[in-house]
Motif scaffolding. Structure first.
Motif, PDB file in Angstrom:
ATOM      1  N   GLU A  82       0.826  -1.209   0.000  1.00  0.00           N
ATOM      2  CA  GLU A  82       0.000   0.000   0.000  1.00  0.00           C
ATOM      3  C   GLU A  82       0.860   1.259   0.000  1.00  0.00           C
ATOM      4  O   GLU A  82       0.574   2.234   0.701  1.00  0.00           O
ATOM      5  N   CYS A  83       1.927   1.231  -0.789  1.00  0.00           N
ATOM      6  CA  CYS A  83       2.827   2.391  -0.847  1.00  0.00           C
ATOM      7  C   CYS A  83       2.198   3.499  -1.684  1.00  0.00           C
ATOM      8  O   CYS A  83       1.874   3.273  -2.861  1.00  0.00           O
ATOM      9  N   PRO A  84       2.006   4.693  -1.136  1.00  0.00           N
ATOM     10  CA  PRO A  84       1.426   5.789  -1.917  1.00  0.00           C
ATOM     11  C   PRO A  84       2.423   6.299  -2.953  1.00  0.00           C
ATOM     12  O   PRO A  84       3.640   6.183  -2.775  1.00  0.00           O
ATOM     13  N   ASN A  85       1.914   6.877  -4.021  1.00  0.00           N
ATOM     14  CA  ASN A  85       2.800   7.292  -5.116  1.00  0.00           C
ATOM     15  C   ASN A  85       3.599   8.557  -4.804  1.00  0.00           C
ATOM     16  O   ASN A  85       4.410   8.981  -5.629  1.00  0.00           O
ATOM     17  N   VAL A  86       3.371   9.170  -3.630  1.00  0.00           N
ATOM     18  CA  VAL A  86       4.164  10.356  -3.280  1.00  0.00           C
ATOM     19  C   VAL A  86       5.547   9.977  -2.751  1.00  0.00           C
ATOM     20  O   VAL A  86       6.411  10.843  -2.593  1.00  0.00           O
ATOM     21  N   ILE A  87       5.764   8.690  -2.468  1.00  0.00           N
ATOM     22  CA  ILE A  87       7.053   8.259  -1.917  1.00  0.00           C
ATOM     23  C   ILE A  87       8.064   8.101  -3.051  1.00  0.00           C
ATOM     24  O   ILE A  87       7.843   7.372  -4.013  1.00  0.00           O
ATOM     25  N   ASN A  88       9.173   8.815  -2.925  1.00  0.00           N
ATOM     26  CA  ASN A  88      10.208   8.799  -3.954  1.00  0.00           C
ATOM     27  C   ASN A  88      11.387   7.895  -3.604  1.00  0.00           C
ATOM     28  O   ASN A  88      12.138   7.483  -4.490  1.00  0.00           O
ATOM     29  N   ALA A  89      11.601   7.656  -2.319  1.00  0.00           N
ATOM     30  CA  ALA A  89      12.734   6.836  -1.893  1.00  0.00           C
ATOM     31  C   ALA A  89      12.428   6.217  -0.537  1.00  0.00           C
ATOM     32  O   ALA A  89      11.646   6.765   0.246  1.00  0.00           O
ATOM     33  N   ILE A  90      13.040   5.073  -0.278  1.00  0.00           N
ATOM     34  CA  ILE A  90      12.893   4.391   1.009  1.00  0.00           C
ATOM     35  C   ILE A  90      14.283   4.091   1.544  1.00  0.00           C
ATOM     36  O   ILE A  90      15.102   3.478   0.863  1.00  0.00           O
ATOM     37  N   HIS A  91      14.560   4.566   2.751  1.00  0.00           N
ATOM     38  CA  HIS A  91      15.812   4.274   3.435  1.00  0.00           C
ATOM     39  C   HIS A  91      15.504   3.417   4.655  1.00  0.00           C
ATOM     40  O   HIS A  91      14.431   3.535   5.253  1.00  0.00           O
ATOM     41  N   TYR A  92      16.453   2.583   5.047  1.00  0.00           N
ATOM     42  CA  TYR A  92      16.209   1.761   6.229  1.00  0.00           C
ATOM     43  C   TYR A  92      17.511   1.508   6.994  1.00  0.00           C
ATOM     44  O   TYR A  92      18.611   1.627   6.444  1.00  0.00           O
ATOM     45  N   GLY A 115      25.073   1.737   9.487  1.00  0.00           N
ATOM     46  CA  GLY A 115      24.812   2.383   8.211  1.00  0.00           C
ATOM     47  C   GLY A 115      23.330   2.598   7.934  1.00  0.00           C
ATOM     48  O   GLY A 115      22.452   2.083   8.629  1.00  0.00           O
ATOM     49  N   ILE A 116      23.075   3.391   6.893  1.00  0.00           N
ATOM     50  CA  ILE A 116      21.728   3.627   6.380  1.00  0.00           C
ATOM     51  C   ILE A 116      21.699   3.107   4.946  1.00  0.00           C
ATOM     52  O   ILE A 116      22.577   3.435   4.146  1.00  0.00           O
ATOM     53  N   PHE A 117      20.694   2.327   4.622  1.00  0.00           N
ATOM     54  CA  PHE A 117      20.637   1.680   3.315  1.00  0.00           C
ATOM     55  C   PHE A 117      19.443   2.197   2.526  1.00  0.00           C
ATOM     56  O   PHE A 117      18.404   2.538   3.088  1.00  0.00           O
ATOM     57  N   THR A 118      19.612   2.257   1.223  1.00  0.00           N
ATOM     58  CA  THR A 118      18.576   2.743   0.331  1.00  0.00           C
ATOM     59  C   THR A 118      17.986   1.582  -0.461  1.00  0.00           C
ATOM     60  O   THR A 118      18.731   0.758  -1.014  1.00  0.00           O
ATOM     61  N   VAL A 119      16.682   1.515  -0.481  1.00  0.00           N
ATOM     62  CA  VAL A 119      16.018   0.530  -1.332  1.00  0.00           C
ATOM     63  C   VAL A 119      16.132   1.035  -2.760  1.00  0.00           C
ATOM     64  O   VAL A 119      15.484   2.005  -3.145  1.00  0.00           O
ATOM     65  N   ALA A 120      16.984   0.419  -3.531  1.00  0.00           N
ATOM     66  CA  ALA A 120      17.258   0.906  -4.879  1.00  0.00           C
ATOM     67  C   ALA A 120      16.960  -0.118  -5.952  1.00  0.00           C
ATOM     68  O   ALA A 120      16.471   0.220  -7.029  1.00  0.00           O
ATOM     69  N   ARG A 121      17.267  -1.362  -5.689  1.00  0.00           N
ATOM     70  CA  ARG A 121      17.112  -2.392  -6.715  1.00  0.00           C
ATOM     71  C   ARG A 121      15.637  -2.622  -7.036  1.00  0.00           C
ATOM     72  O   ARG A 121      14.858  -3.018  -6.186  1.00  0.00           O
ATOM     73  N   PHE A 158      13.991  -2.870  12.796  1.00  0.00           N
ATOM     74  CA  PHE A 158      14.073  -2.426  11.411  1.00  0.00           C
ATOM     75  C   PHE A 158      13.408  -1.054  11.345  1.00  0.00           C
ATOM     76  O   PHE A 158      12.206  -0.929  11.555  1.00  0.00           O
ATOM     77  N   LEU A 159      14.177  -0.007  11.067  1.00  0.00           N
ATOM     78  CA  LEU A 159      13.668   1.360  11.020  1.00  0.00           C
ATOM     79  C   LEU A 159      13.595   1.814   9.571  1.00  0.00           C
ATOM     80  O   LEU A 159      14.590   1.795   8.837  1.00  0.00           O
ATOM     81  N   ILE A 160      12.403   2.243   9.144  1.00  0.00           N
ATOM     82  CA  ILE A 160      12.180   2.627   7.753  1.00  0.00           C
ATOM     83  C   ILE A 160      11.848   4.120   7.678  1.00  0.00           C
ATOM     84  O   ILE A 160      11.018   4.625   8.443  1.00  0.00           O
ATOM     85  N   ASN A 161      12.496   4.805   6.748  1.00  0.00           N
ATOM     86  CA  ASN A 161      12.188   6.209   6.467  1.00  0.00           C
ATOM     87  C   ASN A 161      11.638   6.330   5.057  1.00  0.00           C
ATOM     88  O   ASN A 161      12.217   5.793   4.104  1.00  0.00           O
ATOM     89  N   TYR A 162      10.530   7.054   4.931  1.00  0.00           N
ATOM     90  CA  TYR A 162       9.905   7.265   3.631  1.00  0.00           C
ATOM     91  C   TYR A 162      10.120   8.699   3.193  1.00  0.00           C
ATOM     92  O   TYR A 162       9.764   9.638   3.896  1.00  0.00           O
ATOM     93  N   LEU A 163      10.731   8.873   2.025  1.00  0.00           N
ATOM     94  CA  LEU A 163      11.106  10.186   1.539  1.00  0.00           C
ATOM     95  C   LEU A 163      10.420  10.507   0.209  1.00  0.00           C
ATOM     96  O   LEU A 163       9.990   9.623  -0.494  1.00  0.00           O
TER      97      LEU A 163
END
Length: 319
Positions: free
Chosen positions: A214-224, A269-275, A314-319
């Protein structure tokens, strides 16, 4: 002599200041402050963890015959002022602890708080054909979900201290958006034998994933981030190795977390969901691996079989 010099100096400064704040811009007869009415959407959605300074919403309008002509006999400063709380950089907080602020825009650019910029030359001025508006901005590390912008006047555009425009808005509510994620994930590690911990050709990886939906389309990046729980402190954060918890009966063993391609997780570290992740994707799986490892300096004879449990946050940031 010193006392006399100081007194004269103070009088001189006061005289200069009194001249600099005298009004030199006035309305022509029949002209007055004009009002801009901006209609905001009922709700505005933004990523929950958007960085400070993120523009939440922007709207502008081009003015036609606003009847606010003025005459300025000397050069002057212009800028914006708030109907509420002010801030020296022209970004004005909205309400109490909402995490939102607003600023005036003119011609697509932010307008500083009055007095700002360079002096404008003397002459006649009006706002006919000018484009004015506002930007709503995230102004705090904490954005209150459901933060409200009330209907009413936000502030004014002034020339030489003379209010020539006001801006009023309809009410809106800001919704901090995020994906839906599970509160808890149980990973079943099976029952490896002590000998497998010493066999480099049989690492006994267990794969698991954290599913975001249910990810809204306003989210451009996810870091965790992976944060060791107090019950399972890190043994070697650089390689993702954590302790078993106190309820475990096994000895000489730790749990290691790795990426799905076998790379170490640095727990600092902080990781980016990229793949494969793209803005607008409704769901995404973060794939990971876990395995038991013998602790440094532990021989096979030192390992005690038993239950081997551990926890990590597990800490998730939505950007």
């Amino acid at each position: 002599m010193k006392v006399v010099i100081i007194k004269i100096s103070l009088l001189f400064v006061i005289s200069i200041l009194s001249l600099s704040v005298s009004a030199e811009c006035t309305f022509y007869p029949g002209q007055r402050e004009a009002s801009i009415q901006l209609k905001l959407p009922p709700t505005i959605s933004i990523p929950r963890d958007a960085t400070n300074g993120t523009i939440v919403y922007r709207t502008e309008t081009t003015l036609a015959s606003p009847s606010n002509s003025i005459k300025c006999t000397t050069s002057f400063f212009s800028g914006s002022i708030s109907a509420g709380v002010s801030n020296v950089n022209g970004t004005f907080p909205i309400g109490n602890n909402t995490g939102l602020a607003w600023r005036w825009t003119r011609g697509g650019s932010s307008v500083g708080q009055y007095p700002s910029g360079t002096r404008n030359p003397a002459g006649d001025y009006d706002s006919n054909g000018e484009t004015h508006g506002i930007e709503l901005v995230k102004d705090s590390s904490y954005l209150s979900n459901g933060a409200k912008v009330p209907a009413g006047t936000l502030g004014y555009y002034v020339r030489d201290g003379l209010r020539v425009l006001s801006v009023a808005v309809t009410a809106t509510e800001v919704i901090a958006q995020s994906c839906r994620s599970p509160d808890k994930i149980d990973v079943r590690m099976g029952s490896p034998t002590a000998s497998t911990l010493f066999d480099p050709n049989n690492p006994q990886y267990i794969s698991f994933s954290i599913r975001l939906t249910e990810c809204p389309n306003v989210i451009n990046a996810i870091h965790y981030r992976l944060i060791p729980a107090a019950s399972s402190p890190a043994i070697d954060a650089r390689v993702g190795l954590i302790s078993l918890n106190a309820s475990s009966t096994a000895k000489g063993v730790g749990l290691q977390l790795l990426s799905d391609y076998g790379g170490y997780y640095d727990l600092n570290g902080i990781f980016t969901v990229a793949r494969e992740f793209r803005p607008g994707m409704p769901s995404y799986d973060i794939h990971m691996l876990a395995k038991y490892v013998r602790l440094p300096g532990v021989s096979q004879a030192d390992i005690v079989p038993g239950t081997a449990n551990a926890e990590i946050m597990f800490l998730i940031n939505y950007l």
